[in-house]
Design a protein around this motif. Structure first.
Motif, PDB file in Angstrom:
ATOM      1  N   LEU A  69       6.051   4.109   1.123  1.00  0.00           N
ATOM      2  CA  LEU A  69       6.899   5.261   1.438  1.00  0.00           C
ATOM      3  C   LEU A  69       7.815   4.950   2.622  1.00  0.00           C
ATOM      4  O   LEU A  69       9.010   5.294   2.606  1.00  0.00           O
ATOM      5  N   ALA A  70       7.257   4.306   3.654  1.00  0.00           N
ATOM      6  CA  ALA A  70       8.070   3.957   4.816  1.00  0.00           C
ATOM      7  C   ALA A  70       9.172   2.959   4.442  1.00  0.00           C
ATOM      8  O   ALA A  70      10.317   3.077   4.896  1.00  0.00           O
ATOM      9  N   ARG A 114       0.845  -1.186   0.000  1.00  0.00           N
ATOM     10  CA  ARG A 114       0.000   0.000   0.000  1.00  0.00           C
ATOM     11  C   ARG A 114       0.882   1.237   0.000  1.00  0.00           C
ATOM     12  O   ARG A 114       2.068   1.167   0.323  1.00  0.00           O
ATOM     13  N   TRP A 115       0.293   2.385  -0.343  1.00  0.00           N
ATOM     14  CA  TRP A 115       1.109   3.563  -0.608  1.00  0.00           C
ATOM     15  C   TRP A 115       1.935   4.006   0.602  1.00  0.00           C
ATOM     16  O   TRP A 115       3.146   4.197   0.499  1.00  0.00           O
ATOM     17  N   ARG A 116       1.313   4.175   1.746  1.00  0.00           N
ATOM     18  CA  ARG A 116       2.061   4.672   2.908  1.00  0.00           C
ATOM     19  C   ARG A 116       3.111   3.672   3.386  1.00  0.00           C
ATOM     20  O   ARG A 116       4.244   4.064   3.691  1.00  0.00           O
ATOM     21  N   GLU A 175       0.224   7.330  -9.720  1.00  0.00           N
ATOM     22  CA  GLU A 175       0.785   6.457  -8.691  1.00  0.00           C
ATOM     23  C   GLU A 175       1.589   5.322  -9.295  1.00  0.00           C
ATOM     24  O   GLU A 175       2.605   4.888  -8.732  1.00  0.00           O
ATOM     25  N   VAL A 207      11.528  10.110  -0.614  1.00  0.00           N
ATOM     26  CA  VAL A 207      10.103  10.134  -0.295  1.00  0.00           C
ATOM     27  C   VAL A 207       9.447  11.365  -0.893  1.00  0.00           C
ATOM     28  O   VAL A 207       8.337  11.307  -1.432  1.00  0.00           O
ATOM     29  N   VAL A 265       6.301  11.307  -3.545  1.00  0.00           N
ATOM     30  CA  VAL A 265       5.047  12.032  -3.323  1.00  0.00           C
ATOM     31  C   VAL A 265       4.752  12.943  -4.495  1.00  0.00           C
ATOM     32  O   VAL A 265       3.609  13.015  -4.987  1.00  0.00           O
TER      33      VAL A 265
END
Length: 477
Positions: free
Chosen positions: A82-83, A77-79, A199, A187, A191
């Protein structure tokens, strides 16, 4: 017509030949005339094959990103993505820095005679130091600043002064700051690409931003920190431009853009990348994309309102952007620092020193070879794809048309960075050492790799290049 994959390979080969030419010609010039002031042209580095405590980790991170990065980028998933990208970028940058060991690779980087930590004690009275900053820029002035302090606005030095004041003193903390903050830049770019392109392209770019050869110089140089500040300025601008809390994001973007200009004079050119972001975000790009793709394109910046549509939500946030942009310049000006005067004094000092001796005729193209080593051969192929995305003229069906529009928007952002880099090159104020100086611009070339097929092969090339550079050369940063 030449197949796209052959054009990709041709672009990568041309980039490799550029590097080879810069090495061979540079070695001849340095041997015959000693005017380059670098030991392993075109890089500021020395031949020193070595391994270190970071070697096993660097190899392991590279192997993991090549093997699992493209799949993870699609499935997470997106978040969490990023992490994960941030964690991997930190691991990659730290491990590369530690190939040279803790002292030589991290703690000692910002304590050498030309670096920022050498003058911490001269900022015990910060307002007085700012008022008198310009008086010490020229090499013939009383107690002239070391090269890096004189070569940058005082915002750069003040960062390390403030770290010292809060108890994070010394080269170890300074190096850790630059590496850790610098790694967050990936990151910010992800974004931005998601907001301005789509995306899918951001996900495909993620492994390349993580495994960038640029990490060799992000860990540990102050320019890695500058890179992150500039990248987040663009990311916040993209948020404002696409209607995501536009006022707060615009103010934050302006604040960081203002700080960027007080970290490095040359980063004033980041206005071009900001402009590219606005073009990609709004309906300004629609006629271009329609003309090139032959289809109807809805701009990223368009939002629905009632039964119609309104464009450019960033226009309402523009006053907040301008207010934010003014904050840092106003603070420094009121404190007594004159940016323009300092810049003109820097030009004089630059040409009084090695900048006046280094041959423009070599560096104007050898700098680009340095950039190839920073962004890797995959980025050369990616730029080929980005150019293609802007010149395609055949008509596409609605589905592929949306993909073509996203690729065109990404290409605008990437080519804005290339334009900024080329202007910096032509200025003659960056002869050599651009592998670190241009990190903020080079970072925005890397997303072009999202346009490449067979990502694992290109990622392998990127990783091998970074590992060879870090293990065969002792870089200046």
């Amino acid at each position: 017509m030449i197949p796209a994959r052959l054009r990709d390979l041709g672009a990568a080969l041309a980039a490799a030949l550029l590097v080879l030419a810069a090495v061979l010609v540079g070695r001849h010039i340095q041997s015959a005339h000693h005017t380059l002031f670098v030991h392993w042209p075109p890089l500021f580095a020395e031949w020193d094959p070595h391994v270190g405590p970071g070697t096993p980790a660097a190899v392991a991170v590279a192997a993991a990103v090549v093997a699992y990065g493209p799949v993870a980028a699609v499935r997470l998933r997106w978040r969490p993505l990023l992490a994960t990208a941030l964690g991997a970028a930190l691991a990659w940058t730290w491990s590369l820095a530690l190939v040279d060991g803790w002292q030589r690779g991290v703690a000692g980087r910002l304590t050498t005679r030309n670096e920022y930590l050498r003058v911490i004690d001269r900022f015990h009275d910060i307002p007085a130091a700012l008022r008198g900053f310009d008086d010490h820029i020229l090499s013939g002035s009383p107690a002239p600043w070391p090269a890096h302090i004189a070569g940058h606005p005082p915002g750069a030095t003040l960062t390390f002064v403030l770290l010292d004041r809060i108890g994070l003193a010394g080269g170890g903390w300074a190096g850790a700051w630059c590496i850790t903050v610098g790694a967050t830049a990936c990151v910010a770019v992800l974004v931005t690409v998601r907001l301005l392109a789509d995306e899918d392209l951001a996900r495909r770019a993620a492994p390349f931003l993580v495994l960038a050869p640029a990490a060799v110089w992000v860990g540990a140089s102050a320019d890695g920190y500058f890179t992150a500040v500039a990248a987040w300025a663009v990311a916040l601008l993209a948020l404002a431009a696409t209607g995501h809390r536009p006022r707060a994001a615009a103010f934050g973007s302006g604040l960081l853009f203002g700080l960027t200009c007080y970290l490095s004079y040359g980063l004033a050119l980041f206005a071009l990348i900001g402009a590219g972001a606005l073009v990609a975000a709004g309906d300004l790009l629609r006629p271009v994309v329609q003309g090139l793709s032959g289809g109807q394109v809805r701009p990223v910046g368009q939002v629905r309102s009632g039964g119609g549509a309104r464009y450019r939500p960033w226009l309402g946030a523009l006053p907040f952007l301008l207010v934010g942009l003014a904050v840092v310049p106003v603070v420094f000006t009121l404190a007594g620092f004159d940016w323009w005067e300092a810049y003109h004094l820097l030009i004089k000092r630059y040409y009084e020193g090695v900048g006046g001796t280094r041959p423009y005729g070599y560096w104007v193209w050898a700098n680009l070879a340095c950039t190839v080593l920073v962004v890797g051969l995959a980025s050369a192929a990616g730029l080929n794809r980005a150019g293609t995305a802007l010149v395609r003229r055949h008509r596409l069906r609605p589905g592929p048309d949306r993909a073509a529009a996203a690729e065109a928007r990404l290409a605008v952002l990437v080519l804005a960075a290339v334009l900024a880099l080329l202007l910096a090159d032509l200025s003659g104020m960056s002869k050599a050492e651009t592998e670190r100086i241009w990190l903020p611009f080079a970072l925005w070339i890397l997303p072009s790799c999202a346009l490449l097929p067979h990502p694992r092969a290109w990622l392998t090339a990127q990783a091998v290049l970074a590992l060879l550079l870090n293990h065969l050369l002792l870089t200046g940063w």
